[in-house]
Motif scaffolding. Sequence first.
Motif, short mmCIF file in Angstrom:
data_model
loop_
_atom_site.label_atom_id
_atom_site.label_comp_id
_atom_site.label_asym_id
_atom_site.label_seq_id
_atom_site.Cartn_x
_atom_site.Cartn_y
_atom_site.Cartn_z
N ILE A 260 0.84 -1.21 0.00
CA ILE A 260 0.00 0.00 0.00
C ILE A 260 0.87 1.25 0.00
O ILE A 260 0.62 2.21 -0.74
N VAL A 261 1.91 1.24 0.84
CA VAL A 261 2.82 2.39 0.90
C VAL A 261 3.47 2.62 -0.46
O VAL A 261 3.50 3.76 -0.98
N ARG B 106 -7.39 6.83 5.99
CA ARG B 106 -6.68 5.69 6.56
C ARG B 106 -6.90 4.49 5.65
O ARG B 106 -8.04 4.20 5.28
N VAL B 107 -5.80 3.84 5.26
CA VAL B 107 -5.91 2.64 4.43
C VAL B 107 -5.43 1.47 5.28
O VAL B 107 -4.31 1.48 5.82
N SER B 108 -6.31 0.48 5.41
CA SER B 108 -6.02 -0.65 6.29
C SER B 108 -5.35 -1.78 5.51
O SER B 108 -5.69 -2.04 4.36
N ALA B 109 -4.40 -2.43 6.16
CA ALA B 109 -3.69 -3.55 5.54
C ALA B 109 -4.34 -4.90 5.85
O ALA B 109 -3.85 -5.94 5.40
N PHE B 110 -5.44 -4.88 6.61
CA PHE B 110 -6.09 -6.14 6.97
C PHE B 110 -6.91 -6.64 5.78
O PHE B 110 -8.03 -6.19 5.54
N GLY B 111 -6.33 -7.53 5.00
CA GLY B 111 -7.06 -8.06 3.86
C GLY B 111 -6.30 -9.21 3.23
O GLY B 111 -5.11 -9.45 3.55
N VAL C 295 -12.91 0.73 -3.89
CA VAL C 295 -12.04 0.37 -2.77
C VAL C 295 -12.51 1.16 -1.56
O VAL C 295 -12.81 2.36 -1.66
N VAL C 296 -12.61 0.47 -0.42
CA VAL C 296 -13.08 1.12 0.81
C VAL C 296 -11.88 1.59 1.64
O VAL C 296 -11.02 0.79 1.99
N THR C 297 -11.85 2.88 1.93
CA THR C 297 -10.87 3.42 2.88
C THR C 297 -11.67 4.02 4.04
O THR C 297 -12.89 3.85 4.09
N THR C 298 -11.02 4.71 4.96
CA THR C 298 -11.73 5.36 6.05
C THR C 298 -11.38 6.83 6.05
O THR C 298 -10.20 7.19 6.08
#
Lengths: 349, 349
Positions: free
Chosen positions: B268-269, B327-332, B310-313
């Motif tokens: 992601i980074v 915020r982009v989550s790495a849980f996936g 794509v879902v971010t927060t």
Amino acid sequence: MAERAHALSTVDGYSGYGAEQGEKKLRAAIAATYYADLGIDETDIFVSDGAKCDISRLQVLFGSKVKIAVQDPSYPAYVDSSVIMGQTDLYQQDVQKYGNIEYMRCSPENGFFPDLSKVPRTDIIFFCSPNNPTGAAASRDQLTQLVKFAKDNGSIIVYDSAYAMYISDDSPKSIFEIPGAKEVALETASFSKYAGFTGVRLGWTVVPKELLFSDGHPVAKDFNRIVCTSFNGASTISQAGGLGCLSPEGLKAMQDVVGFYKENTKIIVDTFESLGFNVYGAKNAPYVWVHFPDRNSWDVFAEILEKANVVTTPGSGFGPGGEGFVRVSAFGHRENIIEAARRLKQLYK
Amino acid sequence: MAERAHALSTVDGYSGYGAEQGEKKLRAAIAATYYADLGIDETDIFVSDGAKCDISRLQVLFGSKVKIAVQDPSYPAYVDSSVIMGQTDLYQQDVQKYGNIEYMRCSPENGFFPDLSKVPRTDIIFFCSPNNPTGAAASRDQLTQLVKFAKDNGSIIVYDSAYAMYISDDSPKSIFEIPGAKEVALETASFSKYAGFTGVRLGWTVVPKELLFSDGHPVAKDFNRIVCTSFNGASTISQAGGLGCLSPEGLKAMQDVVGFYKENTKIIVDTFESLGFNVYGAKNAPYVWVHFPDRNSWDVFAEILEKANVVTTPGSGFGPGGEGFVRVSAFGHRENIIEAARRLKQLYK
């Protein structure tokens, strides 16, 4: 529950955060099993990790500025959570009561139902039926009085039905059997005493859409916010257990469990009655409430513990109205109940 | 967990109400695994059904008359539970803050650590490190400043270390690595992000014996009372899972899980950096905090959702200091992360 635990290790069976209010299937099963024809649907059901936890979440909902009423004696969590939330005044040693709580005396003299004409208005009324510790289940007529009393006073009843499956006579098993109750009451319940789930942690609270605060705001909407902010739902594994309990096999197993403890209750009742004691409760609850007139509950507790090596619960721990009683629980292995009965007969023969 | 569930159906394996504070073996394993040499022992550990639940129980402990400070941005449960407990004044639309909460701005300009010389005293300081959502972990020097600040002000730090296992550099993994912290801090933590236990519900809070209220009363003693009155312990099945997590095999599995999500984080980074964005966090947390200067968080969220599916927060959901970030989550799953990266590259190329 074992299947659900295993499933968590698979791609298809893994689940993370669930709905905070509980899984839809479980909410629907609770509504269908316990509230069919009572106008309660699955969206009124909030699955929890037990009634005790929900009682405190309800106290957070009500806040520090309300006054509560409790049956005296009753399950201590109502008073204790009220103290923690700052609703009460100081403890009054002389009467063994906290200030700013209304203790509604329930004794053999009034059939364990308070004389509501003498009870002042409070914002909240905690009412446990069948009652822990007295084992008394309120009748339809009594609960109709209670609902009317709450409606007249603009009070909210927190009805604790954790022992409802133990009811053997025609006493209501839910407050929602009483017409109009949905406008004045919510109900908290648990799998703990039906399926031995005390350590599994699973219960539920029913908050009907019809229940409003005095400003017209739905109680369920605020409770939902607390459930979402201060809780994240019961363990998914425990919820799988709840679904198992409500399957045809599970319901049969729970009835068997309840029946077994009711047989224990009968052994305990027969023991104390054969010794000349007045006993109460028992018929609709797994508790026998034994009267030791003019004696201190703790002294009786100590006597039974030290001389018979049997553990009871001193009645005064449930409020000043429990003085002179001990609660005897039927939750035990049959051989232990029989042995306890033998020793009690020896002690009090 | 499956074994424990099965055991519940046997005479030897059945267990009912456990210690409300958690099973002794689990408390000891948590103390030994995470707090060895830090002067924390098993009696300081309270096992819970998750950090979120403990945050609200802590707010009940603190009561309605305290003022809290939070990092801005931070995990919303601190502010929300403060509002529910009645600690705050009205929401101020213009600044997007609740009254009577101290918002400690954490931004790229201050290295995501507040300038404590400009922060007024509060009773309670919620501090999450690594932070959700920014992913910033406070350094040893910064936490030393924080502990001194709390000590000077007589404040209690509620340190949220739910993401500590994601720390890759030499940032402390517990506030108790800082000398003197036991006199000013408690720490809440969770298995949710280490073992995928979000639905299993298991966490813990450390309340050191050395932590006292200003009147000298131990915080742990009152917290224990709340745990016993408002909670009855985490599910015994979940606790069996916790013991599994802390076995040598379990620790290895958790490290693998954390390592996997850290690889996701790197993807992601790299994606956002290749597109010219400034990104923060990520090194010590499963979250990437992406800057969209001068843009509204919700607009960015909607753009990414609608154009890339794509879902971010949106960052502003974590406080006004999150405006202009997502915020982009790495849980996936890995394939989903790779696909999301591809779509983001297409959207922002």
